[in-house]
Design an enzyme around this catalytic site. Sequence first.
Site, mmCIF file in Angstrom:
data_model
loop_
_atom_site.group_PDB
_atom_site.id
_atom_site.type_symbol
_atom_site.label_atom_id
_atom_site.label_comp_id
_atom_site.label_asym_id
_atom_site.label_seq_id
_atom_site.Cartn_x
_atom_site.Cartn_y
_atom_site.Cartn_z
ATOM 1 N N CYS A 13 -0.757 -3.708 -2.581
ATOM 2 C CA CYS A 13 0.528 -3.011 -2.692
ATOM 3 C C CYS A 13 1.474 -3.910 -3.484
ATOM 4 O O CYS A 13 1.011 -4.800 -4.212
ATOM 5 C CB CYS A 13 1.080 -2.636 -1.320
ATOM 6 S SG CYS A 13 1.405 -4.032 -0.213
ATOM 7 N N ASN A 16 2.592 -7.085 -0.396
ATOM 8 C CA ASN A 16 1.529 -7.550 0.523
ATOM 9 C C ASN A 16 2.086 -7.927 1.892
ATOM 10 O O ASN A 16 1.582 -8.821 2.557
ATOM 11 C CB ASN A 16 0.727 -8.735 -0.077
ATOM 12 C CG ASN A 16 -0.555 -9.074 0.670
ATOM 13 O OD1 ASN A 16 -0.960 -10.231 0.713
ATOM 14 N ND2 ASN A 16 -1.203 -8.103 1.290
ATOM 15 N N CYS A 18 3.694 -4.965 3.853
ATOM 16 C CA CYS A 18 3.792 -3.704 4.612
ATOM 17 C C CYS A 18 2.493 -2.891 4.574
ATOM 18 O O CYS A 18 1.787 -2.776 5.577
ATOM 19 C CB CYS A 18 4.941 -2.847 4.087
ATOM 20 S SG CYS A 18 6.563 -3.591 4.332
ATOM 21 N N ARG A 19 2.182 -2.311 3.406
ATOM 22 C CA ARG A 19 1.094 -1.330 3.356
ATOM 23 C C ARG A 19 -0.293 -1.949 3.262
ATOM 24 O O ARG A 19 -1.201 -1.574 4.025
ATOM 25 C CB ARG A 19 1.305 -0.387 2.161
ATOM 26 C CG ARG A 19 2.504 0.511 2.299
ATOM 27 C CD ARG A 19 2.903 1.136 0.979
ATOM 28 N NE ARG A 19 3.431 0.152 0.056
ATOM 29 C CZ ARG A 19 3.765 0.387 -1.206
ATOM 30 N NH1 ARG A 19 3.597 1.608 -1.695
ATOM 31 N NH2 ARG A 19 4.262 -0.562 -1.963
ATOM 32 N N SER A 20 -0.474 -2.885 2.323
ATOM 33 C CA SER A 20 -1.846 -3.398 2.133
ATOM 34 C C SER A 20 -2.355 -4.238 3.320
ATOM 35 O O SER A 20 -3.552 -4.159 3.632
ATOM 36 C CB SER A 20 -2.003 -4.141 0.798
ATOM 37 O OG SER A 20 -1.165 -5.254 0.705
ATOM 38 N N ASP A 129 6.153 3.579 -0.059
ATOM 39 C CA ASP A 129 6.632 2.268 0.357
ATOM 40 C C ASP A 129 7.593 2.445 1.543
ATOM 41 O O ASP A 129 8.660 3.050 1.386
ATOM 42 C CB ASP A 129 7.360 1.646 -0.847
ATOM 43 C CG ASP A 129 7.821 0.242 -0.564
ATOM 44 O OD1 ASP A 129 7.768 -0.180 0.606
ATOM 45 O OD2 ASP A 129 8.243 -0.421 -1.522
HETATM 46 P P1 4NP Z 1 4.655 -3.408 0.480
HETATM 47 O O1 4NP Z 1 6.228 -3.151 0.757
HETATM 48 O O2 4NP Z 1 4.495 -3.335 -1.018
HETATM 49 O O3 4NP Z 1 4.015 -2.275 1.182
HETATM 50 O O4 4NP Z 1 4.347 -4.762 1.056
HETATM 51 C C1 4NP Z 1 7.244 -3.871 0.139
HETATM 52 C C2 4NP Z 1 7.608 -5.101 0.624
HETATM 53 C C3 4NP Z 1 8.650 -5.789 0.041
HETATM 54 C C4 4NP Z 1 9.311 -5.244 -1.042
HETATM 55 C C5 4NP Z 1 8.943 -4.006 -1.529
HETATM 56 C C6 4NP Z 1 7.892 -3.324 -0.936
HETATM 57 N N1 4NP Z 1 10.408 -5.943 -1.641
HETATM 58 O O5 4NP Z 1 11.029 -5.380 -2.529
HETATM 59 O O6 4NP Z 1 10.692 -7.087 -1.249
#
Ligand code: 4NP
Length: 161
Positions: A13, A16, A18-20, A129
């Site tokens: 994602c 790294n 939240c989703r992955s 997201d």
């Molecule tokens: P992920 O979510 O891609 O599912 O880990 C996010 C985590 C942090 C951010 C964006 C998406 N950020 O902008 O910091």
Amino acid sequence: MSASDTTRVLFVCLGNICRSPLAEGVFRELVRDASLEDRYEVDSAGTGAWHVGEPADPRSRAVARKHGIVLDGRARQVSDEDFRTFHVIIAMDRENQENLERIRNGGRARLHLLREFDPDAGDDAEVPDPYYGGPGGFDQVFHMVHRSCLELLDALEAERK
Ligand code: 4NP
């Protein structure tokens, strides 16, 4: 691919956190439930570097824990080496997939979107997201990730036959 090979699967994602990590934890649990640990190596990474070294977001860890899954990894960024090491790289959304295609510099990994494997995806092929939303978003993400990972494991097992 022969029946004795290990299939290496990387979930990707943006951050790294939240989703992955959730997809990694869910897929690993499904592999364990099916007693297929000797066939799969599973990891996750982010296209971005902002959260490198951090544990998964507390909201991802909470929703995983609710389903008996412990997320204990630390965020890392995708590397060139990943495209050579992993057989399958699974992106959470199109932006992740486009970034992966852009940074790719060779390697044999196949790229897919996770929700290509979601039987309930309809026209919506992305895992949204949940970072800026409420905890409800994490429940929703958990269920789409879980449905998709079940089918992904089936698809990878079918390739071995
Ligand atoms: P992920 O979510 O891609 O599912 O880990 C996010 C985590 C942090 C951010 C964006 C998406 N950020 O902008 O910091």
